[in-house]
Design a protein around this motif. Sequence first.
Motif, PDB file in Angstrom:
ATOM      1  N   VAL A   1      -2.851   5.330  -3.937  1.00 49.27           N
ATOM      2  CA  VAL A   1      -2.974   5.525  -2.491  1.00 49.27           C
ATOM      3  C   VAL A   1      -4.215   4.811  -1.978  1.00 49.27           C
ATOM      4  CG1 VAL A   1      -1.785   7.758  -2.511  1.00 49.27           C
ATOM      5  CG2 VAL A   1      -4.269   7.689  -2.750  1.00 49.27           C
ATOM      6  N   VAL A   2      -4.181   4.501  -0.690  1.00 51.46           N
ATOM      7  CA  VAL A   2      -5.327   3.918   0.011  1.00 51.46           C
ATOM      8  C   VAL A   2      -5.419   4.612   1.355  1.00 51.46           C
ATOM      9  CG1 VAL A   2      -6.283   1.835   1.067  1.00 51.46           C
ATOM     10  CG2 VAL A   2      -5.105   1.672  -1.133  1.00 51.46           C
ATOM     11  N   ALA A   3      -6.618   4.973   1.778  1.00 51.67           N
ATOM     12  CA  ALA A   3      -6.820   5.581   3.088  1.00 51.67           C
ATOM     13  C   ALA A   3      -7.189   4.499   4.094  1.00 51.67           C
ATOM     14  CB  ALA A   3      -7.913   6.638   3.027  1.00 51.67           C
ATOM     15  N   GLY A   4      -6.522   4.504   5.265  1.00 51.37           N
ATOM     16  CA  GLY A   4      -6.845   3.489   6.263  1.00 51.37           C
ATOM     17  C   GLY A   4      -6.034   3.656   7.527  1.00 51.37           C
ATOM     18  N   ILE A   5      -6.256   2.738   8.466  1.00 52.86           N
ATOM     19  CA  ILE A   5      -5.502   2.742   9.715  1.00 52.86           C
ATOM     20  C   ILE A   5      -4.202   1.963   9.516  1.00 52.86           C
ATOM     21  CG2 ILE A   5      -7.494   3.038  11.217  1.00 52.86           C
ATOM     22  CD1 ILE A   5      -7.533   0.044  11.715  1.00 52.86           C
ATOM     23  N   PHE A   6      -3.175   2.334  10.288  1.00 50.97           N
ATOM     24  CA  PHE A   6      -1.891   1.662  10.142  1.00 50.97           C
ATOM     25  C   PHE A   6      -1.005   1.996  11.335  1.00 50.97           C
ATOM     26  CE2 PHE A   6      -1.436   5.831   8.155  1.00 50.97           C
ATOM     27  CZ  PHE A   6      -0.234   6.292   8.669  1.00 50.97           C
ATOM     28  N   ASP A   7       0.115   1.303  11.426  1.00 53.52           N
ATOM     29  CA  ASP A   7       1.213   1.705  12.295  1.00 53.52           C
ATOM     30  C   ASP A   7       2.504   1.185  11.664  1.00 53.52           C
ATOM     31  OD1 ASP A   7       1.404  -0.982  12.903  1.00 53.52           O
ATOM     32  OD2 ASP A   7       1.162  -0.746  15.061  1.00 53.52           O
ATOM     33  N   ASP A   8       3.645   1.424  12.326  1.00 56.00           N
ATOM     34  CA  ASP A   8       4.934   1.058  11.732  1.00 56.00           C
ATOM     35  C   ASP A   8       5.043  -0.438  11.468  1.00 56.00           C
ATOM     36  OD1 ASP A   8       5.695   3.674  11.765  1.00 56.00           O
ATOM     37  OD2 ASP A   8       6.846   3.536  13.629  1.00 56.00           O
ATOM     38  N   THR A   9       4.443  -1.253  12.334  1.00 59.41           N
ATOM     39  CA  THR A   9       4.508  -2.706  12.147  1.00 59.41           C
ATOM     40  C   THR A   9       3.811  -3.104  10.855  1.00 59.41           C
ATOM     41  OG1 THR A   9       4.519  -3.077  14.538  1.00 59.41           O
ATOM     42  CG2 THR A   9       3.897  -4.937  13.147  1.00 59.41           C
ATOM     43  N   MET A  10       2.604  -2.582  10.640  1.00 58.13           N
ATOM     44  CA  MET A  10       1.863  -2.923   9.435  1.00 58.13           C
ATOM     45  C   MET A  10       2.568  -2.419   8.188  1.00 58.13           C
ATOM     46  SD  MET A  10      -0.434  -1.968   6.898  1.00 58.13           S
ATOM     47  CE  MET A  10      -1.677  -0.749   7.254  1.00 58.13           C
ATOM     48  N   LEU A  11       3.123  -1.205   8.241  1.00 52.91           N
ATOM     49  CA  LEU A  11       3.832  -0.657   7.084  1.00 52.91           C
ATOM     50  C   LEU A  11       5.029  -1.532   6.716  1.00 52.91           C
ATOM     51  CD1 LEU A  11       3.820   3.163   7.912  1.00 52.91           C
ATOM     52  CD2 LEU A  11       2.248   1.905   6.431  1.00 52.91           C
ATOM     53  N   HIS A  12       5.735  -2.020   7.722  1.00 52.67           N
ATOM     54  CA  HIS A  12       6.898  -2.878   7.469  1.00 52.67           C
ATOM     55  C   HIS A  12       6.465  -4.198   6.850  1.00 52.67           C
ATOM     56  CE1 HIS A  12      10.765  -4.832   8.005  1.00 52.67           C
ATOM     57  NE2 HIS A  12      10.152  -5.815   8.637  1.00 52.67           N
ATOM     58  N   VAL A  13       5.425  -4.798   7.396  1.00 53.35           N
ATOM     59  CA  VAL A  13       4.969  -6.095   6.888  1.00 53.35           C
ATOM     60  C   VAL A  13       4.422  -5.960   5.471  1.00 53.35           C
ATOM     61  CG1 VAL A  13       3.250  -7.914   7.214  1.00 53.35           C
ATOM     62  CG2 VAL A  13       4.512  -7.038   9.179  1.00 53.35           C
ATOM     63  N   ARG A  14       3.670  -4.902   5.205  1.00 56.00           N
ATOM     64  CA  ARG A  14       3.027  -4.713   3.902  1.00 56.00           C
ATOM     65  C   ARG A  14       3.943  -4.036   2.882  1.00 56.00           C
ATOM     66  NH1 ARG A  14      -0.428  -8.621   4.439  1.00 56.00           N
ATOM     67  NH2 ARG A  14      -2.277  -8.174   5.686  1.00 56.00           N
ATOM     68  N   LYS A  15       5.128  -3.610   3.307  1.00 55.38           N
ATOM     69  CA  LYS A  15       6.112  -2.994   2.402  1.00 55.38           C
ATOM     70  C   LYS A  15       5.572  -1.745   1.720  1.00 55.38           C
ATOM     71  CE  LYS A  15       8.626  -7.298   1.438  1.00 55.38           C
ATOM     72  NZ  LYS A  15       7.963  -8.087   2.462  1.00 55.38           N
ATOM     73  N   CYS A  16       4.948  -0.878   2.529  1.00 54.23           N
ATOM     74  CA  CYS A  16       4.456   0.390   2.003  1.00 54.23           C
ATOM     75  C   CYS A  16       4.780   1.490   3.010  1.00 54.23           C
ATOM     76  CB  CYS A  16       2.952   0.329   1.721  1.00 54.23           C
ATOM     77  SG  CYS A  16       1.917  -0.051   3.146  1.00 54.23           S
TER      78      CYS A  16
END
Length: 295
Positions: free
Chosen positions: A147-162
């Motif tokens: 796991v990694v703690a950080g900021i994100f949104d749905d766009t970043m999750l989709h691009v980073r595949k996590c």
Amino acid sequence: MYNPQLETFIQVVEAGSFNKAAEKMFISPPAVIKQMNLLERSIGIALFVRTHRGLVLTEGGKSFYQDAKYIMQYCKDSVIRAQNAMKVEDDVIKIGTSPMTPAQTLIGAWHKLQQVCPNTKFQLVPFVNTPENAREILKNLGQNIDVVAGIFDDTMLHVRKCAGLEISRVPICCAVSINHKLAYKNKLSVQDLYGENFMLMHRGWSNYVDMLRDELWKNHPQINLVDIHFYDVDIFNRCENSNDILMAIENWQQVHPLLKIIPVQWNYTIPFGILHSPNPTKKVKRFLEAVKQIM
């Protein structure tokens, strides 16, 4: 603050080749080569002689290697002690940590997490925050880092595949040099940014940042918006050196000692939480459930 490319340099020297260093760092050989090329250009000296038999350090490289080892060891001592104190054979959650993804939020909740998951321990896994590393680590969560703690949104999750578990919405703030004319303030207004260069992530990186961008572009043209493409120590150095203002969050207070992070009188926030594999293991699922309960 040290240049994160120092870690890669040390790994290359000790491994004896780009390929072996890449394998050890869980990144691709081209990513290692790119970092070394950038490091040599930035310091203005050749560190290696590339021969048909492999890599040979130049005299300057030998001197640089000794200093780099000292700097990195000094920075790692506290992490190594934490790893040794919490290392167990089973049920270890490996938490990736870097200046922009600090583990303090999870470490601060460790005692509460232990009450819910008494057999679970933490192991901190430091990584160098570069675009190549971030891309590969997030795509492969659950392998060398859980796991990694950080900021994100749905766009970043989709691009980073996590995947991501939201813990809170953190306010979008501003980082300024401690020598900036606004550094004396404890809270900024939007008007305080008039006439300033405001550095924020490029359009398409986050819907939350894009909403802030659109508001400023439409209603506050007096602010000069400057695109950036990645958060790393170099960007924080640029903020301090240029006297520009950088979009930041409070969690980054310790990233750069010469910057002050100041809240702003607006209602813009961004999700903060735990990044994990879309298909987490049982131990990670238990950990995520514990985080939900206490946070």
